[in-house]
Design an enzyme around this catalytic site. Structure first.
Site, mmCIF file in Angstrom:
data_model
loop_
_atom_site.group_PDB
_atom_site.id
_atom_site.type_symbol
_atom_site.label_atom_id
_atom_site.label_comp_id
_atom_site.label_asym_id
_atom_site.label_seq_id
_atom_site.Cartn_x
_atom_site.Cartn_y
_atom_site.Cartn_z
ATOM 1 N N GLU A 39 10.703 18.839 -24.598
ATOM 2 C CA GLU A 39 9.901 19.073 -23.383
ATOM 3 C C GLU A 39 10.366 20.353 -22.671
ATOM 4 O O GLU A 39 9.582 21.012 -21.996
ATOM 5 C CB GLU A 39 9.995 17.881 -22.429
ATOM 6 C CG GLU A 39 9.429 16.579 -22.996
ATOM 7 C CD GLU A 39 7.897 16.467 -22.900
ATOM 8 O OE1 GLU A 39 7.244 17.395 -22.402
ATOM 9 O OE2 GLU A 39 7.374 15.417 -23.343
ATOM 10 N N LYS A 42 7.642 23.093 -13.638
ATOM 11 C CA LYS A 42 6.753 21.951 -13.413
ATOM 12 C C LYS A 42 6.366 21.864 -11.933
ATOM 13 O O LYS A 42 5.217 21.599 -11.597
ATOM 14 C CB LYS A 42 7.397 20.639 -13.892
ATOM 15 C CG LYS A 42 6.446 19.470 -13.681
ATOM 16 C CD LYS A 42 6.648 18.314 -14.599
ATOM 17 C CE LYS A 42 5.565 17.261 -14.351
ATOM 18 N NZ LYS A 42 5.733 16.061 -15.150
ATOM 19 N N HIS A 50 0.650 12.192 -29.230
ATOM 20 C CA HIS A 50 0.302 10.789 -28.982
ATOM 21 C C HIS A 50 -0.280 10.136 -30.234
ATOM 22 O O HIS A 50 -0.014 8.963 -30.512
ATOM 23 C CB HIS A 50 -0.680 10.675 -27.820
ATOM 24 C CG HIS A 50 0.005 10.731 -26.481
ATOM 25 N ND1 HIS A 50 -0.564 11.289 -25.365
ATOM 26 C CD2 HIS A 50 1.225 10.312 -26.101
ATOM 27 C CE1 HIS A 50 0.289 11.212 -24.354
ATOM 28 N NE2 HIS A 50 1.378 10.622 -24.773
ATOM 29 N N LYS A 59 3.397 11.212 -11.515
ATOM 30 C CA LYS A 59 2.647 10.323 -12.407
ATOM 31 C C LYS A 59 3.454 9.037 -12.597
ATOM 32 O O LYS A 59 4.636 9.087 -12.935
ATOM 33 C CB LYS A 59 2.412 10.982 -13.769
ATOM 34 C CG LYS A 59 1.299 12.009 -13.747
ATOM 35 C CD LYS A 59 0.974 12.483 -15.143
ATOM 36 C CE LYS A 59 -0.138 13.513 -15.138
ATOM 37 N NZ LYS A 59 -0.393 14.082 -16.481
ATOM 38 N N HIS A 105 0.941 17.324 -26.758
ATOM 39 C CA HIS A 105 0.891 15.894 -26.453
ATOM 40 C C HIS A 105 -0.308 15.172 -27.071
ATOM 41 O O HIS A 105 -0.210 13.997 -27.394
ATOM 42 C CB HIS A 105 0.917 15.670 -24.941
ATOM 43 C CG HIS A 105 2.299 15.806 -24.360
ATOM 44 N ND1 HIS A 105 3.005 16.986 -24.417
ATOM 45 C CD2 HIS A 105 3.100 14.912 -23.740
ATOM 46 C CE1 HIS A 105 4.187 16.809 -23.844
ATOM 47 N NE2 HIS A 105 4.265 15.560 -23.417
ATOM 48 N N GLU A 117 -4.178 17.226 -11.863
ATOM 49 C CA GLU A 117 -4.556 17.640 -13.218
ATOM 50 C C GLU A 117 -6.047 17.893 -13.364
ATOM 51 O O GLU A 117 -6.701 17.371 -14.256
ATOM 52 C CB GLU A 117 -4.081 16.595 -14.247
ATOM 53 C CG GLU A 117 -4.013 17.175 -15.653
ATOM 54 C CD GLU A 117 -3.317 16.250 -16.656
ATOM 55 O OE1 GLU A 117 -2.205 15.786 -16.368
ATOM 56 O OE2 GLU A 117 -3.911 16.031 -17.718
ATOM 57 N N ARG A 131 0.818 -1.227 0.000
ATOM 58 C CA ARG A 131 0.000 0.000 0.000
ATOM 59 C C ARG A 131 0.851 1.276 0.000
ATOM 60 O O ARG A 131 0.408 2.329 0.443
ATOM 61 C CB ARG A 131 -0.994 0.005 1.162
ATOM 62 C CG ARG A 131 -1.907 -1.182 1.123
ATOM 63 C CD ARG A 131 -3.254 -0.927 1.765
ATOM 64 N NE ARG A 131 -4.131 -2.036 1.453
ATOM 65 C CZ ARG A 131 -4.176 -3.164 2.142
ATOM 66 N NH1 ARG A 131 -3.402 -3.318 3.194
ATOM 67 N NH2 ARG A 131 -4.993 -4.119 1.781
ATOM 68 N N ARG A 134 -2.527 21.853 -14.645
ATOM 69 C CA ARG A 134 -1.509 20.850 -15.010
ATOM 70 C C ARG A 134 -1.683 20.369 -16.444
ATOM 71 O O ARG A 134 -0.721 19.935 -17.090
ATOM 72 C CB ARG A 134 -1.537 19.676 -14.023
ATOM 73 C CG ARG A 134 -0.413 18.687 -14.275
ATOM 74 C CD ARG A 134 -0.190 17.722 -13.127
ATOM 75 N NE ARG A 134 0.872 16.778 -13.461
ATOM 76 C CZ ARG A 134 1.451 15.953 -12.611
ATOM 77 N NH1 ARG A 134 1.059 15.931 -11.346
ATOM 78 N NH2 ARG A 134 2.408 15.135 -13.001
ATOM 79 N N ASN A 163 0.455 19.314 -21.150
ATOM 80 C CA ASN A 163 0.179 18.438 -22.300
ATOM 81 C C ASN A 163 0.258 19.187 -23.631
ATOM 82 O O ASN A 163 -0.165 18.647 -24.664
ATOM 83 C CB ASN A 163 -1.210 17.796 -22.150
ATOM 84 C CG ASN A 163 -1.294 16.950 -20.893
ATOM 85 O OD1 ASN A 163 -0.319 16.333 -20.496
ATOM 86 N ND2 ASN A 163 -2.449 16.961 -20.248
ATOM 87 N N HIS A 189 9.113 10.098 -28.491
ATOM 88 C CA HIS A 189 8.065 10.891 -27.840
ATOM 89 C C HIS A 189 8.316 12.405 -27.997
ATOM 90 O O HIS A 189 7.429 13.157 -28.389
ATOM 91 C CB HIS A 189 7.982 10.494 -26.359
ATOM 92 C CG HIS A 189 7.037 11.342 -25.566
ATOM 93 N ND1 HIS A 189 5.663 11.270 -25.722
ATOM 94 C CD2 HIS A 189 7.263 12.312 -24.631
ATOM 95 C CE1 HIS A 189 5.095 12.143 -24.904
ATOM 96 N NE2 HIS A 189 6.035 12.784 -24.242
HETATM 97 N N1 GLY Z 1 3.908 14.909 -18.208
HETATM 98 C C1 GLY Z 1 2.854 15.746 -17.839
HETATM 99 C C2 GLY Z 1 2.563 15.745 -16.392
HETATM 100 O O1 GLY Z 1 3.332 15.253 -15.603
HETATM 101 O O2 GLY Z 1 1.524 16.230 -16.006
#
Ligand code: GLY
Length: 365
Positions: free
Chosen positions: A185, A227, A252, A143, A248, A237, A121, A241, A245, A266
């Site tokens: 990025e 960031k 994608h 993430k 992106h 997000e 957990r 946040r 993207n 990417h």
């Molecule tokens: N890669 C985008 C984020 O971490 O929100």
């Protein structure tokens, strides 16, 4: 010397250390956070270059660590890869006081971060990104996840690290193409929210990519700072946040068209995606054409692709492109969310983009 950037998330706040020569010194930062056993997760490439140095530094500080090496490459971010890693970590009899160190690129960070998040957990994780992409993006913000046949990163959770250590020196062994892809990025941060940083990149970006450590440290640290600020304001997000993207959703779809192969990395897909986002903004009368051209010029100067024609035979017609975009996990209530811009440094999200305008942008070039 390193720069410390804080991610302010209340009781889950943590620091990002950015600078050269940090892997040999990592124990200095890790020791105050280590309460029990340590497991290092890395991949077979990183294991030969950076793992011995990290282990030696930990030993010198009286810390012992076990290592688990996963196969290099995206295929490790799978249910099978996760199962194997979790069983391996359980074999080490880790407990709630243990620390998992993710040493490697985005694959290792996402996979080990996810495994740490679900084991018993939730175990603490330290992210030690060794690629530019991971240093400026995936290692920060919590993430984590794996891919399924339905798409990338569809299974995962937010699991903030206890610490991020971004050793700029580890980038010296990275192939130039990987460096350029990671750099896309960095450009994203300027394009979405900091025009002055974008101008700085136009001047110093080429030097950063040619090995100027001071320029590279500044570019990585500034990206992490941006960031960190966004994640602190919108960890899950639900709003701001999503600006991260930029490029992106288009990107994608481009990656999917190429089967997520090395044909288009990417960051390369994000570069083309950002240009499309700016061109769409221009077409909708939101941004000046000169800003889309300026973005394109800088990406081209770095050696990144900016045109859909870079896809060659994989080039999609507009409808097929939209179909691929709609598989993105940023679809809410059936509507695609676009990150568009008013200018370089001023991005925003919207769901109202007329399909005809989108098709027009996708069929030009
Ligand atoms: N890669 C985008 C984020 O971490 O929100």
């Amino acid at each position: 010397m390193s720069e410390t950037i804080s991610v302010n998330l209340g009781t889950r706040s943590y620091d990002i250390e950015v600078g050269p020569g940090l892997i040999p010194r990592a124990a200095e930062f890790i020791k105050p956070r280590a309460r029990g056993s340590i497991a290092i997760v890395t991949d077979e490439h990183v294991a030969t270059v950076h793992l011995p140095v990290l282990l030696e530094g930990l030993r010198a500080e009286g810390l012992t660590a076990a290592s688990l090496v996963v196969p290099a490459g995206e295929a490790s971010k799978s249910f099978a890869g996760l199962e194997q890693l979790c069983e391996g970590l359980l074999d080490l009899e880790l407990d709630r006081s243990s620390l998992v160190i993710a040493l490697g690129g985005g694959v290792v960070g996402d996979l080990a971060g996810f495994a740490a998040g679900i084991l018993k957990r939730g175990l603490a994780v330290v992210q030690m990104p060794t690629t530019l992409l991971a240093q400026v993006d995936s290692s920060v913000g919590g993430k984590t996840g794996i891919n399924t046949r339905h798409g990338k990163n569809l299974i995962g959770l937010f699991h903030q690290p206890r610490l991020v250590i971004a050793d700029i020196s580890s980038l010296s062994t990275l192939p130039q193409r990987q460096m350029r892809a990671g750099y896309a990025e960095i450009v994203k941060y300027g394009a979405l929210g900091d025009a002055a940083f974008f101008t700085w990149l136009e001047e110093h970006g080429p030097a950063a990519l040619s090995g100027d450590q001071a320029a590279l440290s500044h570019a990585v640290a500034h990206s992490c700072r941006m960031k960190a600020a966004i994640v602190a304001r919108d960890e899950r997000e639900s709003g701001e946040r999503a600006l991260l993207n930029l490029g992106h959703t288009f990107g994608h779809a481009l990656e999917a068209a190429c089967g997520f192969s090395d044909q288009l990395l990417h960051g390369e897909a994000v570069a083309i995606g950002m240009v499309l986002a700016f061109r769409l903004s221009v077409r909708l009368g939101l941004a000046p054409k000169s800003d889309a051209e300026r973005l394109c010029r800088h990406l081209t100067a770095i050696g990144l692709p900016t045109e859909l024609s870079a896809l060659g035979p994989q080039r999609l017609d507009g409808q097929a492109f939209i179909q691929l975009m709609s598989h993105d996990k940023k679809v809410h209530a059936g509507a695609l969310t676009f990150v568009l811009a008013r200018s370089i440094g001023d991005a925003f999200t919207t769901q109202s983009v007329p399909t005809a305008e989108l098709l027009a942008v996708l069929s030009a070039d």
